[in-house]
Design an enzyme around this catalytic site. Structure first.
Site, PDB file in Angstrom:
ATOM      1  N   HIS A   1       0.757  -1.233   0.008  1.00 41.90           N
ATOM      2  CA  HIS A   1       0.193   0.044  -0.173  1.00 41.90           C
ATOM      3  C   HIS A   1       1.064   1.119  -0.247  1.00 41.90           C
ATOM      4  O   HIS A   1       0.519   2.374   0.300  1.00 41.90           O
ATOM      5  CB  HIS A   1      -1.100  -0.174   1.224  1.00 41.90           C
ATOM      6  CG  HIS A   1      -1.394  -1.397   1.509  1.00 41.90           C
ATOM      7  ND1 HIS A   1      -1.210  -2.285   2.400  1.00 41.90           N
ATOM      8  CD2 HIS A   1      -2.886  -1.857   0.693  1.00 41.90           C
ATOM      9  CE1 HIS A   1      -1.864  -3.409   2.408  1.00 41.90           C
ATOM     10  NE2 HIS A   1      -2.861  -3.174   1.489  1.00 41.90           N
TER      11      HIS A   1
HETATM   12  S1  FES Z   1       1.839  -0.382   3.119  1.00 40.51           S
HETATM   13 FE1  FES Z   1       0.394  -2.029   3.812  1.00 40.51          FE
HETATM   14  S2  FES Z   1       1.361  -3.541   4.388  1.00 40.51           S
HETATM   15 FE2  FES Z   1       2.982  -2.159   3.794  1.00 40.51          FE
END
Ligand code: FES
Length: 152
Positions: free
Chosen positions: A117
């Site tokens: 993410h």
């Molecule tokens: S940014 Fe979501 S698990 Fe690393």
């Protein structure tokens, strides 16, 4: 290609503890001498990926000069490395968002990038951008000599 494989294999064989050691959760010792400046390796301790980074002068300076007030999880670089061993960063390679494994030497902060993410960590493993709420954790470790650490 053949040459690359030949040089990498002894490193892996030396760095990774055997399955029984991992299962037991025993401390592991890692020889730092093969890790060139600017290079990271990943070892496993208690089933967790551990990044060991041999930081460059630039990476150390970047980590030290960041104002703590600008950090989502304020922590001085000096609190994340061992005194007299500024060049070595040892962190648990598990993103503090939802547990993916960040990639070393990626992202905008000369540190780690989590592809899941988009969290970005700096050269001290501190969260700088993205949804992760906290810095990469530092495992318990100590220097048993100038060139060897024990994790756990
Ligand atoms: S940014 Fe979501 S698990 Fe690393």
């Amino acid at each position: 290609m053949v040459g690359a494989a030949a040089t990498v294999w002894p490193l892996v064989a030396q760095m990774n503890p055997d399955a029984a050691t991992i299962a037991a959760g025993a401390p592991i010792q890692v020889d730092l001498t093969p890790i060139a400046e600017g290079q990271d390796i990943k070892v496993f301790w208690r089933g967790k990926p551990i990044y060991i980074s041999h930081r460059t002068k630039k990476q150390i300076e970047e980590a030290q000069k960041v104002p703590l007030s600008s950090l989502p999880d304020p922590q001085a670089d000096s609190a994340r490395v061992k005194e007299g061993h500024d060049q070595w960063l040892v962190v648990i390679g598990i993103c503090t968002h939802l547990g993916c494994i960040p990639i070393a030497h990626e992202g905008n902060y000369d540190g780690f990038f989590c592809p899941c993410h988009g969290s970005q960590y700096d050269s001290s493993g501190r969260i700088r951008q993205g949804p992760a709420p906290a810095n990469l954790a530092v495992p318990p470790y100590s220097f048993v000599s100038d060139t060897k650490i024990q994790i756990g």
